[in-house]
Motif scaffolding. Structure first.
Motif, mmCIF file in Angstrom:
data_model
loop_
_atom_site.group_PDB
_atom_site.id
_atom_site.type_symbol
_atom_site.label_atom_id
_atom_site.label_comp_id
_atom_site.label_asym_id
_atom_site.label_seq_id
_atom_site.Cartn_x
_atom_site.Cartn_y
_atom_site.Cartn_z
ATOM 1 N N MET A 1 -54.696 26.100 -1.067
ATOM 2 C CA MET A 1 -53.782 26.355 -2.192
ATOM 3 C C MET A 1 -54.408 25.829 -3.489
ATOM 4 O O MET A 1 -54.919 24.703 -3.521
ATOM 5 C CB MET A 1 -52.457 25.649 -1.912
ATOM 6 N N ILE B 1 -40.832 35.007 -6.297
ATOM 7 C CA ILE B 1 -41.823 35.472 -5.318
ATOM 8 C C ILE B 1 -42.000 34.471 -4.182
ATOM 9 O O ILE B 1 -42.885 34.630 -3.356
ATOM 10 C CB ILE B 1 -43.189 35.793 -5.980
ATOM 11 N N GLY B 2 -41.162 33.443 -4.154
ATOM 12 C CA GLY B 2 -41.120 32.610 -2.953
ATOM 13 C C GLY B 2 -41.814 31.276 -3.040
ATOM 14 O O GLY B 2 -42.086 30.655 -2.013
ATOM 15 N N SER C 1 -28.700 46.086 -11.685
ATOM 16 C CA SER C 1 -29.342 44.766 -11.561
ATOM 17 C C SER C 1 -28.756 43.974 -10.405
ATOM 18 O O SER C 1 -29.483 43.291 -9.671
ATOM 19 C CB SER C 1 -29.191 43.977 -12.859
ATOM 20 N N LEU D 1 -30.226 45.321 -7.312
ATOM 21 C CA LEU D 1 -31.624 44.889 -7.198
ATOM 22 C C LEU D 1 -31.705 43.430 -6.738
ATOM 23 O O LEU D 1 -32.551 43.070 -5.908
ATOM 24 C CB LEU D 1 -32.312 45.044 -8.557
ATOM 25 N N LYS D 2 -30.798 42.594 -7.269
ATOM 26 C CA LYS D 2 -30.808 41.177 -6.881
ATOM 27 C C LYS D 2 -30.394 41.014 -5.422
ATOM 28 O O LYS D 2 -30.916 40.157 -4.714
ATOM 29 C CB LYS D 2 -29.873 40.377 -7.798
ATOM 30 N N VAL E 1 -32.037 37.680 -3.836
ATOM 31 C CA VAL E 1 -31.871 36.652 -4.865
ATOM 32 C C VAL E 1 -30.428 36.176 -4.894
ATOM 33 O O VAL E 1 -30.159 35.001 -5.098
ATOM 34 C CB VAL E 1 -32.284 37.200 -6.252
ATOM 35 N N ARG F 1 -36.107 32.346 0.600
ATOM 36 C CA ARG F 1 -37.332 32.151 -0.179
ATOM 37 C C ARG F 1 -38.540 32.708 0.562
ATOM 38 O O ARG F 1 -39.344 33.465 -0.004
ATOM 39 C CB ARG F 1 -37.521 30.654 -0.458
ATOM 40 N N ARG G 1 -38.433 36.486 0.606
ATOM 41 C CA ARG G 1 -38.919 37.088 -0.646
ATOM 42 C C ARG G 1 -40.441 37.042 -0.727
ATOM 43 O O ARG G 1 -41.077 37.966 -1.200
ATOM 44 C CB ARG G 1 -38.324 36.348 -1.856
ATOM 45 N N ARG G 2 -40.992 35.914 -0.257
ATOM 46 C CA ARG G 2 -42.437 35.739 -0.341
ATOM 47 C C ARG G 2 -43.171 36.712 0.588
ATOM 48 O O ARG G 2 -44.166 37.321 0.196
ATOM 49 C CB ARG G 2 -42.785 34.289 0.025
ATOM 50 N N PHE H 1 -42.261 42.425 -5.625
ATOM 51 C CA PHE H 1 -41.547 42.662 -6.884
ATOM 52 C C PHE H 1 -42.536 43.164 -7.939
ATOM 53 O O PHE H 1 -43.647 42.638 -8.063
ATOM 54 C CB PHE H 1 -40.903 41.374 -7.406
ATOM 55 N N PHE I 1 -42.108 43.893 -12.088
ATOM 56 C CA PHE I 1 -41.097 43.736 -13.139
ATOM 57 C C PHE I 1 -41.384 44.662 -14.314
ATOM 58 O O PHE I 1 -42.460 45.255 -14.426
ATOM 59 C CB PHE I 1 -41.077 42.290 -13.641
ATOM 60 N N TYR J 1 -45.270 39.834 -16.233
ATOM 61 C CA TYR J 1 -44.996 38.430 -15.920
ATOM 62 C C TYR J 1 -46.083 37.814 -15.052
ATOM 63 O O TYR J 1 -45.793 37.144 -14.049
ATOM 64 C CB TYR J 1 -43.640 38.255 -15.229
ATOM 65 N N LEU K 1 -49.669 34.621 -3.881
ATOM 66 C CA LEU K 1 -48.625 34.805 -2.861
ATOM 67 C C LEU K 1 -49.121 34.477 -1.459
ATOM 68 O O LEU K 1 -48.479 33.689 -0.751
ATOM 69 C CB LEU K 1 -48.047 36.221 -2.926
ATOM 70 N N LEU L 1 -49.481 30.837 -1.141
ATOM 71 C CA LEU L 1 -48.202 30.144 -0.957
ATOM 72 C C LEU L 1 -47.723 30.260 0.490
ATOM 73 O O LEU L 1 -47.031 29.383 0.994
ATOM 74 C CB LEU L 1 -47.142 30.745 -1.884
ATOM 75 N N ARG M 1 -50.012 42.364 -7.029
ATOM 76 C CA ARG M 1 -49.327 41.142 -6.600
ATOM 77 C C ARG M 1 -48.128 41.483 -5.704
ATOM 78 O O ARG M 1 -47.872 40.812 -4.701
ATOM 79 C CB ARG M 1 -48.856 40.350 -7.823
ATOM 80 N N ASP N 1 -38.669 47.015 -11.038
ATOM 81 C CA ASP N 1 -37.609 47.006 -12.052
ATOM 82 C C ASP N 1 -38.191 47.502 -13.375
ATOM 83 O O ASP N 1 -38.907 46.772 -14.051
ATOM 84 C CB ASP N 1 -37.079 45.572 -12.196
#
Lengths: 401, 236
Positions: free
Chosen positions: A1, A320-321, B49, B52-53, B58, B84, B87-88, B93, B95, B99, B113, B116, B160, B172
């Motif tokens: 990481m 994104i987690g 929205s 989407l959430k 989310v 979490r 989502r990962r 996503f 946008f 971002y 990602l 993580l 990403r 989105d």
């Protein structure tokens, strides 16, 4: 990481460096403040170390000779010298005053010592960096280099001129004033000598007093007048003991039989550090607390602002987690990095600035270590507000609507 | 890999309670198959929205059922424990604005990602470079986001979204800041990526010029969706 904090710092290094520099100056001031306190303590210890005494004999019920005035007859040292276990005993006087050299004057502590055969006795400067010790009974001086005096300079103390014949180093009062050593008799005169008008007035008053002008005692008035214009008092007797002698026992003997107050080295250190500079220490302590609070507020504000600038990125990271602890660690690491940069700048600044201060500033390694740990703790605490805010960011903020 | 794409049935979302409660979604049904790109359009305040959430895990729906691939995500008040991680690993996503993380270069923005998720750095970067090549931005791999054009940034953002091979991507308004040519390029890329990686893609948009490219469109109005066939002209 990868290290998110490290990448952010590298990306906006200018912001971090300049902020760290500003914080560093504040930390530098804090370190110098701590150094000033250490310097005061060290000055006090240097005063005791350099006096070469094991016991300080002073006027009864006083904290003399440094913390309170003390006055002893100058022949008392002979009876102390006769006590078993006493190797040396020497009269000494201390007075703080302005010493003149040409057009300038220097605040100094004048120390009266017995010159000549008692060379090396307690109270003498233990070493010289130039010149020689005082050998004549009058008008010679040995000065600390911090006075700025040079060998051969003619300095003025009260009405007399003294030739600087030797220079010493780190001989300072507990207040940090450099010492100037002069012969004891001169110091006694400097301490108690009145001006000519005052002497004349005093003589006139005495002469008109019928108690001193009695029939059948023709020499009484002259004897009284002589006693008024001479000074047979000193501030303290410094005592050096034989090897193996017990300071407390000898001190107790002097207290009992001479009706005087005696302090051992630990007691005198307690007076100097615990009483004489206690108020200054509290003052510095208050400043340290204020500086710590200001530093914490600055770090908190900076980290908060830096985090606010990244609020959208934090929302994206959360969406994104990314774990909360990863985001918290990023903010914490940045606060710590800011502290490390600040401490490095502060330490360098304090190290180079310390000799420029008029009073002795002693930067001790343990203070630096404690300061470093305090900075890290302050930065960690200061980052909590920003971390709390970041953790409350809704990942939905990254999605419009 | 992605099984049944994404499927929602009777999804409801209520904000507040009592007299002030607002039903933002009133029983939405939707299904997007792997490899399919559908449009989701509707006026402001229609519930886009919110949907989407919910789709992006989310916010929790108030009722209904959602399945992602073969995995049940929501079912009448029950939901998977770790949203979490969901989502990962399972949702991509893209946008309206890219971002991108400004202090990471292009490769690390994409590789973040998988990193993580515990994928070793080298492997994550390798995956990122593969996607950047597929999206034709491999030559900007070491650039910082501020050095990229708007179109390049959006392609990196798509990379990403795809890097963890999610069964679904939620886009989105991905073409909003782009001119027509670049907007079409983005839609073409999304279609290619949906085919190549067998990913279901839902594109929320107001963009009139890209609406005709969808084969299927969900209209949402007052919290209810209506499905209709799109022009499906695709992108040249």
């Amino acid at each position: 990481m990868i290290s998110l904090a490290g990448r952010d710092i590298l990306h906006s290094w200018g912001k971090f460096v300049f902020t760290g520099f500003g914080l560093g100056l504040l930390i530098g001031v804090t370190l110098v403040m701590a150094g000033v306190y250490r310097g005061m303590v060290d000055d006090a210890k240097a005063l005791l170390d350099n006096s070469g005494a094991d016991l300080w004999v002073v006027q009864q019920d006083t904290l003399g000779p440094y913390a309170e005035p003390s006055s002893l007859n100058d022949d008392l040292y002979r009876t102390i010298l006769a006590l078993p276990g006493v190797a040396e005993a020497a009269n000494v006087t201390y007075l703080t005053m302005q010493v003149r050299l040409d057009e300038r004057d220097v605040r100094s502590m004048i120390v009266g010592i017995v010159p000549g055969p008692t060379r090396g006795a307690p109270g003498w400067p233990p070493y010289l960096v130039a010149g020689r010790q005082i050998t004549r009974g009058h008008y010679e001086a040995v000065a600390d280099v911090a006075t700025g005096f040079q060998l051969g300079d003619r300095i003025g103390i009260r009405r007399n001129q003294y030739t600087v014949v030797g220079l010493t180093r780190r001989m300072v009062s507990s207040g940090g004033d450099p010492m100037v050593f002069i012969p004891l008799k001169d110091a006694q005169e400097a301490q108690f000598l009145k001006d000519n008008d005052a002497i004349w007035q005093s003589r006139r008053r005495t002469a008109t007093n019928p108690a001193f002008d009695r029939a059948g005692v023709p020499g009484l008035l002259d004897a009284v007048l002589d006693s008024q214009s001479s000074n047979n008092f000193v501030n303290a007797v410094l005592v050096r003991l034989d090897a193996g002698a017990e300071p407390d026992a000898i001190g107790a003997a002097i207290r009992r039989w001479q009706r005087l107050t005696v302090y051992t080295r630990p007691q005198m250190e307690q007076i100097l550090v615990g009483k004489l500079i206690a108020t200054s220490a509290k003052q510095i302590g208050m400043f340290l607390v204020i500086l710590a609070v200001v530093s914490a507020a600055i770090v908190a504000f900076i980290i908060y602002t830096l985090t606010m600038d990244k609020i959208r990125e934090i929302a994206v990271l959360k969406l994104i987690g990314t774990r909360n602890r990863t985001i918290a660690a990023m903010i914490l690491q940045q606060a710590i990095a800011l502290g490390v940069i600040g401490f490095a700048v502060g330490k360098i600044t304090a190290t180079y600035a310390a000799p420029l201060f008029p009073k002795y500033v002693l930067l001790m390694p343990q203070d630096s270590v404690a300061g470093f740990l305090a900075v890290l703790a302050i930065c960690a605490l200061a980052s909590l507000i920003a971390i709390r805010m970041a953790l409350r960011v809704d990942p939905a903020a990254a999605i419009g609507g | 890999m992605s099984g049944n794409g994404i499927r929602i049935e009777g999804l409801r979302k209520r904000y507040g309670s009592g007299d002030t409660a607002v039903d933002a979604l009133k029983g939405v049904d939707m299904q997007v198959a792997p490899g399919e790109v559908v449009g989701l359009i509707g006026p402001s305040g229609s519930g886009k929205s919110t949907l989407l959430k919910c789709l992006g895990a989310v916010i929790d729906p108030s009722a209904g059922r959602m399945t992602l691939g073969d995995e049940l995500i929501y079912d009448e008040g029950w939901r998977v424990r770790d949203l979490r991680a969901l989502r990962r690993d399972r949702i991509g996503f893209v946008f309206q604005a890219p971002y991108l993380i400004p202090f990471l270069d292009v490769t690390d923005n994409v590789a973040l990602l998988p990193m993580l998720a515990g994928v070793p750095n080298e492997e994550a970067r390798s995956r990122a470079l593969e996607l950047l090549s597929a999206l034709d931005v491999q030559h900007r791999a070491r650039a910082m986001p501020t050095e990229l054009s708007g179109g390049e940034q959006q392609r990196v953002a798509i990379a990403r979204g795809l890097v963890n091979r999610p069964p679904v991507i939620l886009a989105d308004e991905p073409t909003a800041p782009l001119d027509s040519e670049r907007a079409m390029a983005v839609i073409r890329i999304l279609n290619e990526m949906a085919q190549r990686y067998d990913t279901a893609i839902i594109v929320v948009t107001h963009d009139e010029k890209i609406i005709p490219t969808f084969k299927r469109i969900y209209h949402i109005r007052d919290g209810v969706t209506h499905e209709e066939a799109g022009a499906g002209r695709g992108v040249e």
